[in-house]
Design an enzyme around this catalytic site. Structure first.
Site, PDB file in Angstrom:
ATOM      1  N   LYS A   9       0.831  -1.204   0.000  1.00 22.53           N
ATOM      2  CA  LYS A   9       0.000   0.000   0.000  1.00 22.53           C
ATOM      3  C   LYS A   9       0.869   1.260   0.000  1.00 22.53           C
ATOM      4  CE  LYS A   9      -3.878  -2.286   2.371  1.00 22.53           C
ATOM      5  NZ  LYS A   9      -4.773  -2.243   3.564  1.00 22.53           N
ATOM      6  N   TYR A  49     -12.243  -2.361  -3.407  1.00 21.81           N
ATOM      7  CA  TYR A  49     -12.793  -2.465  -2.048  1.00 21.81           C
ATOM      8  C   TYR A  49     -14.324  -2.445  -2.039  1.00 21.81           C
ATOM      9  CZ  TYR A  49      -8.249  -2.085   0.308  1.00 21.81           C
ATOM     10  OH  TYR A  49      -6.982  -2.318   0.791  1.00 21.81           O
ATOM     11  N   ASN A 112      -1.852  -0.093   7.225  1.00 21.76           N
ATOM     12  CA  ASN A 112      -1.383  -1.439   7.576  1.00 21.76           C
ATOM     13  C   ASN A 112      -0.551  -2.104   6.473  1.00 21.76           C
ATOM     14  OD1 ASN A 112      -3.442  -2.095   5.864  1.00 21.76           O
ATOM     15  ND2 ASN A 112      -4.675  -3.206   7.361  1.00 21.76           N
ATOM     16  N   HIS A 115      -1.897  -5.499   1.404  1.00 22.91           N
ATOM     17  CA  HIS A 115      -3.154  -6.184   1.106  1.00 22.91           C
ATOM     18  C   HIS A 115      -2.848  -7.552   0.537  1.00 22.91           C
ATOM     19  CE1 HIS A 115      -7.151  -7.024  -0.593  1.00 22.91           C
ATOM     20  NE2 HIS A 115      -6.493  -7.491  -1.636  1.00 22.91           N
ATOM     21  N   GLU A 126      -9.709  -9.866  -7.969  1.00 20.20           N
ATOM     22  CA  GLU A 126      -8.735  -8.796  -7.751  1.00 20.20           C
ATOM     23  C   GLU A 126      -7.597  -8.865  -8.770  1.00 20.20           C
ATOM     24  OE1 GLU A 126      -7.661  -9.242  -3.632  1.00 20.20           O
ATOM     25  OE2 GLU A 126      -9.618  -8.555  -2.929  1.00 20.20           O
TER      26      GLU A 126
HETATM   27  P1  DAT Z   1      -7.646  -6.949   5.179  1.00 23.30           P
HETATM   28  O1  DAT Z   1      -6.878  -5.817   4.554  1.00 23.30           O
HETATM   29  O2  DAT Z   1      -6.867  -7.591   6.290  1.00 23.30           O
HETATM   30  O3  DAT Z   1      -8.178  -7.939   4.168  1.00 23.30           O
HETATM   31  P2  DAT Z   1     -10.399  -5.946   5.372  1.00 23.30           P
HETATM   32  O4  DAT Z   1     -10.629  -6.525   4.015  1.00 23.30           O
HETATM   33  O5  DAT Z   1     -11.365  -6.281   6.454  1.00 23.30           O
HETATM   34  O6  DAT Z   1      -8.930  -6.304   5.913  1.00 23.30           O
HETATM   35  O7  DAT Z   1     -10.365  -4.356   5.269  1.00 23.30           O
HETATM   36  C1  DAT Z   1      -9.712  -3.728   4.190  1.00 23.30           C
HETATM   37  C2  DAT Z   1      -8.945  -2.560   4.709  1.00 23.30           C
HETATM   38  O8  DAT Z   1      -9.864  -1.598   5.244  1.00 23.30           O
HETATM   39  C3  DAT Z   1      -7.985  -2.882   5.843  1.00 23.30           C
HETATM   40  O9  DAT Z   1      -6.749  -3.374   5.409  1.00 23.30           O
HETATM   41  C4  DAT Z   1      -7.878  -1.564   6.524  1.00 23.30           C
HETATM   42  C5  DAT Z   1      -9.268  -0.973   6.374  1.00 23.30           C
HETATM   43  N1  DAT Z   1     -10.093  -1.256   7.553  1.00 23.30           N
HETATM   44  C6  DAT Z   1     -10.705  -2.407   7.842  1.00 23.30           C
HETATM   45  N2  DAT Z   1     -11.376  -2.333   9.006  1.00 23.30           N
HETATM   46  C7  DAT Z   1     -11.165  -1.085   9.447  1.00 23.30           C
HETATM   47  C8  DAT Z   1     -11.576  -0.369  10.593  1.00 23.30           C
HETATM   48  N3  DAT Z   1     -12.358  -0.918  11.530  1.00 23.30           N
HETATM   49  N4  DAT Z   1     -11.153   0.911  10.729  1.00 23.30           N
HETATM   50  C9  DAT Z   1     -10.377   1.492   9.793  1.00 23.30           C
HETATM   51  N5  DAT Z   1      -9.949   0.869   8.677  1.00 23.30           N
HETATM   52  C10 DAT Z   1     -10.341  -0.401   8.514  1.00 23.30           C
HETATM   53 MG    MG Z   2      -9.641  -7.789   2.746  1.00 18.58          MG
END
Ligand code: DAT
Ligand code: MG
Length: 138
Positions: A9, A49, A112, A115, A126
């Site tokens: 990212k 997303y 974080n 991805h 994706e």
């Molecule tokens: P991942 O990236 O581990 O697959 P995800 O698909 O649930 O996680 O979410 C996509 C991204 O969205 C994640 O990397 C960071 C952001 N995100 C997820 N939950 C969040 C939250 N509660 N607050 C802020 N950002 C969040």
């Molecule tokens: Mg995800």
């Protein structure tokens, strides 16, 4: 060979973590099958997303993922989807173990670093969003 989409990212690229992260995948025995640097349009980010549309963090997530260049990769190998997710650590780095990418390089769920696709159907969807078939090595 199973394939997964990995994004380093914009925070990971800005902090100079690309070499470190790619190296971890290579040392694990996974193969880099495609790789490019790009800055996502908002439309590309919405598509990537799509499952998170309507969630409270969605607008911030789109701002963040479009904020600068990222590195997109197709990573392949046996159980690549699960292995990459395990190497990444959980979404919230606060709970990520040392030795995972998020556990070593991230503090906040907003930044974080990485991805990885979360299932076979996500990976197919994706990979198609980021790469044409001819860009992916066999
Ligand atoms: P991942 O990236 O581990 O697959 P995800 O698909 O649930 O996680 O979410 C996509 C991204 O969205 C994640 O990397 C960071 C952001 N995100 C997820 N939950 C969040 C939250 N509660 N607050 C802020 N950002 C969040
Ligand atoms: Mg995800």
């Amino acid at each position: 060979m199973e394939k997964t989409l990995v994004l380093i990212k914009p925070d990971g690229v800005a902090r100079g973590l690309c070499g470190e992260i790619i190296s971890r995948f290579e040392r694990r025995g996974l193969r880099i099958l495609a790789l490019k640097m790009m800055t996502l349009s908002r439309e590309q980010a919405y598509n990537h997303y799509a499952e998170h549309q309507g969630k409270p963090f969605f607008d911030g997530l789109i701002d963040f993922i479009t904020s600068g260049p990222l590195v997109a990769m197709v990573v392949g190998g046996e159980n690549a989807i699960k292995v990459v997710r395990t190497m990444m650590g959980p979404t919230d780095p606060a709970g990520a173990a040392p030795g995972t990418i998020r556990g070593d390089f991230a503090l906040s769920v907003d930044n974080n670093v990485i991805h990885g696709s979360d299932s076979a159907s996500s990976a197919m969807r994706e990979i198609d969003l980021f790469f044409a078939a001819h860009e992916i090595m066999k």
